[in-house]
Design an enzyme around this catalytic site. Sequence first.
Site, PDB file in Angstrom:
ATOM      1  N   HIS A   1      -7.130 -11.137  -7.651  1.00  0.00           N
ATOM      2  CA  HIS A   1      -7.448 -10.310  -6.474  1.00  0.00           C
ATOM      3  C   HIS A   1      -8.401 -11.053  -5.541  1.00  0.00           C
ATOM      4  O   HIS A   1      -8.227 -11.041  -4.324  1.00  0.00           O
ATOM      5  CB  HIS A   1      -8.075  -8.980  -6.909  1.00  0.00           C
ATOM      6  CG  HIS A   1      -7.155  -8.113  -7.714  1.00  0.00           C
ATOM      7  ND1 HIS A   1      -5.826  -7.936  -7.385  1.00  0.00           N
ATOM      8  CD2 HIS A   1      -7.355  -7.372  -8.845  1.00  0.00           C
ATOM      9  CE1 HIS A   1      -5.261  -7.132  -8.274  1.00  0.00           C
ATOM     10  NE2 HIS A   1      -6.159  -6.778  -9.170  1.00  0.00           N
TER      11      HIS A   1
ATOM     12  N   LEU B   1      -3.972  -8.356  18.033  1.00  0.00           N
ATOM     13  CA  LEU B   1      -3.233  -7.858  16.864  1.00  0.00           C
ATOM     14  C   LEU B   1      -3.740  -6.490  16.400  1.00  0.00           C
ATOM     15  O   LEU B   1      -4.938  -6.275  16.253  1.00  0.00           O
ATOM     16  CB  LEU B   1      -3.388  -8.876  15.725  1.00  0.00           C
ATOM     17  CG  LEU B   1      -2.830  -8.485  14.352  1.00  0.00           C
ATOM     18  CD1 LEU B   1      -1.308  -8.472  14.374  1.00  0.00           C
ATOM     19  CD2 LEU B   1      -3.328  -9.449  13.281  1.00  0.00           C
TER      20      LEU B   1
ATOM     21  N   ASP C   1       1.757  -8.474  -3.585  1.00  0.00           N
ATOM     22  CA  ASP C   1       1.918  -8.292  -5.024  1.00  0.00           C
ATOM     23  C   ASP C   1       1.871  -9.638  -5.735  1.00  0.00           C
ATOM     24  O   ASP C   1       2.305 -10.656  -5.191  1.00  0.00           O
ATOM     25  CB  ASP C   1       3.266  -7.590  -5.300  1.00  0.00           C
ATOM     26  CG  ASP C   1       3.301  -6.983  -6.688  1.00  0.00           C
ATOM     27  OD1 ASP C   1       2.240  -6.860  -7.330  1.00  0.00           O
ATOM     28  OD2 ASP C   1       4.411  -6.636  -7.136  1.00  0.00           O
TER      29      ASP C   1
END
Length: 238
Positions: free
Chosen positions: A19, A113, A2
């Site tokens: 963004h 991962l 955020d």
Amino acid sequence: MDGNGRWAKRRGMPRTAGHREGVKSVRAVVEEGVRRGIGTLTLFAFSSENWRRPPSEVNILMELFMSALRGEVRRLHEHDVRLRVIGERTAFSERLQQRIAEAERLTADNAGLNLQVAANYGGRWDITRAARQLVADVQAGVIAPEAIDEAALADRLSFPDLPEPDLFIRTGGEQRLSNFMLWQSAYSELFFSPVLWPDFDASAFAEALDFYAGRQRRFGRTGEQVEALNAVGRYGRG
Ligand code: IPE
Ligand code: MG
């Protein structure tokens, strides 16, 4: 993740510039996750409520998602990362859905991962879908209503193979879950960072991990019990 919009606004730039900048933080955090041998990382990229944003912003986010998939997947694959998307993907364009499926297929056998990108995801959506599946399984005679327990529901959430999140990090200063993995995060440690996502780098990530390392995880037990269990090395959720 955020704070992209605020990061851009502070610089007199359009929200979408934030963004774009945020993609760099994604790269940094994933790299750090790989470097530290973290098993599972889920990034909340787009919530089921983010469709309410102006269409122009939603479009840019979708384009960024497309270009990030195009640009990053090979490198992720080289790093043995398994990439999956969690969320209602049928709302995305055919092209994006295809690209997601290709990335998942390419990295499906990787054992490093586990990287989940939550896109058009909502915790309530996840639980609702699991409930619907439970009803279907009851109707099909797969499970009796009396046999429904927490595990039966949990098994029907997205990616039941993954462990529940140990650590939840929200950047950008807000202290909310915003519908992220509501069921799975019942015992997650919560870390709220004031750092805006585009500024979130390896050292900000390290701060969150240090916070986590200092927590005592009791899962309903007393501190004394946990210490005793730790001493004999059989501490867990069970
Ligand atoms: C990124 O930050 C979250 C996404 C939905 C991509 P925001 O766009 O929510 O940034 P702020 O909160 O307005 O600063
Ligand atoms: Mg925000």
